[in-house]
Design a protein around this motif. Sequence first.
Motif, short mmCIF file in Angstrom:
data_model
loop_
_atom_site.label_atom_id
_atom_site.label_comp_id
_atom_site.label_asym_id
_atom_site.label_seq_id
_atom_site.Cartn_x
_atom_site.Cartn_y
_atom_site.Cartn_z
N THR A 152 0.82 -1.21 0.00
CA THR A 152 0.00 0.00 0.00
C THR A 152 0.86 1.26 0.00
O THR A 152 0.59 2.21 -0.75
CB THR A 152 -0.93 0.01 1.23
OG1 THR A 152 -1.74 -1.17 1.22
CG2 THR A 152 -1.83 1.24 1.22
N ALA A 167 -5.76 4.13 5.78
CA ALA A 167 -6.89 3.23 5.58
C ALA A 167 -6.47 1.77 5.72
O ALA A 167 -7.16 0.97 6.38
CB ALA A 167 -7.52 3.47 4.21
N ILE A 168 -5.35 1.40 5.10
CA ILE A 168 -4.93 0.00 5.16
C ILE A 168 -4.52 -0.39 6.56
O ILE A 168 -4.73 -1.54 6.98
CB ILE A 168 -3.80 -0.30 4.15
CG1 ILE A 168 -3.74 -1.82 3.86
CG2 ILE A 168 -2.46 0.18 4.66
CD1 ILE A 168 -4.96 -2.38 3.17
N TYR A 174 -5.92 0.63 9.32
CA TYR A 174 -7.17 0.33 10.02
C TYR A 174 -7.65 -1.07 9.67
O TYR A 174 -8.04 -1.86 10.54
CB TYR A 174 -8.24 1.37 9.66
CG TYR A 174 -9.58 1.10 10.30
CD1 TYR A 174 -9.85 1.58 11.58
CD2 TYR A 174 -10.56 0.35 9.66
CE1 TYR A 174 -11.07 1.33 12.19
CE2 TYR A 174 -11.78 0.09 10.25
CZ TYR A 174 -12.03 0.58 11.52
OH TYR A 174 -13.23 0.31 12.13
N VAL A 175 -7.63 -1.39 8.38
CA VAL A 175 -8.11 -2.69 7.92
C VAL A 175 -7.22 -3.82 8.46
O VAL A 175 -7.72 -4.80 9.02
CB VAL A 175 -8.13 -2.74 6.38
CG1 VAL A 175 -8.42 -4.15 5.88
CG2 VAL A 175 -9.17 -1.76 5.84
N LEU A 176 -5.91 -3.69 8.29
CA LEU A 176 -5.00 -4.76 8.67
C LEU A 176 -5.00 -5.02 10.17
O LEU A 176 -4.97 -6.18 10.62
CB LEU A 176 -3.58 -4.44 8.20
CG LEU A 176 -3.37 -4.40 6.68
CD1 LEU A 176 -1.95 -3.94 6.35
CD2 LEU A 176 -3.64 -5.77 6.06
N THR A 201 -7.43 -4.38 12.24
CA THR A 201 -8.73 -4.95 12.59
C THR A 201 -8.78 -6.44 12.32
O THR A 201 -9.26 -7.23 13.16
CB THR A 201 -9.85 -4.25 11.81
OG1 THR A 201 -9.88 -2.86 12.17
CG2 THR A 201 -11.21 -4.87 12.12
N ILE A 202 -8.29 -6.87 11.16
CA ILE A 202 -8.44 -8.29 10.80
C ILE A 202 -7.33 -9.17 11.37
O ILE A 202 -7.56 -10.35 11.67
CB ILE A 202 -8.55 -8.48 9.27
CG1 ILE A 202 -7.27 -8.03 8.56
CG2 ILE A 202 -9.75 -7.75 8.73
CD1 ILE A 202 -7.27 -8.34 7.07
N PRO A 246 -7.21 0.03 16.10
CA PRO A 246 -7.03 0.12 14.64
C PRO A 246 -7.29 1.52 14.09
O PRO A 246 -6.51 2.03 13.28
CB PRO A 246 -8.05 -0.89 14.10
CG PRO A 246 -8.24 -1.87 15.20
CD PRO A 246 -8.15 -1.06 16.46
#
Length: 217
Positions: free
Chosen positions: A17, A46-47, A49-51, A53-54, A148
């Motif tokens: 990213t 943004a990435i 937050y996503v990474l 979180t998961i 996140p």
Amino acid sequence: MNRYLAEALGTAFLLATVIGSGIMGDTLSGGNIAIALLGNTIATGAILYVLITIFGPVSGAHFNPAVTLAFFLLGKISVKDGSIYIILQIIGAILGVWATHVMFETSVLQTSSKLRAGPSQGFSEVIATFGLLMVIFGGIKHRPESVPMLVGLYITAAYWFTASTSFANPAVTIARTMSDTFAGISPMNAPLFIVCQLVGMGLALGCAKLLFNSEET
């Protein structure tokens, strides 16, 4: 093994990213560096937050040797796991850079020529890493479900308030020496960044113990 895979994969996507959005922003901005940086910034925040979180529930979503070292010094991770995390973070970061080069049809093996030198750059990395660790420790203490978002927002802001654009991560620094693109850094400047990142991490550990209760930080 799932923790190790999460750290490697998460760091790879983070670097894909950072590098990919830098290339895309630089290509589409028509030479406007501010617009290119904005695109790079939004994608990175943004990435994260996503990474986080998961992958957070799997490995803790460190994606950063400075974070892993901090948690080791706090006794939250073993020597074995911490060492493997750091190795896989660096490997994942490099693979993320190479994968991005393939996506954008550039040479896979590169060396950055982008100079990021001087005391202001080093001091910026101390501040950037100190702030990142404080956000993580404070978030875990007070709002663990928001970590996140907090990390993503902090890095988004730190891209703009630090002169170095907030690398704040030794694995990221190493991998970015291997991309002669918008987000690259010359290998000769990387040691300063890494040393200053570790200094920022150490300062954050001391400050967090005072602010957030040493037994729970």
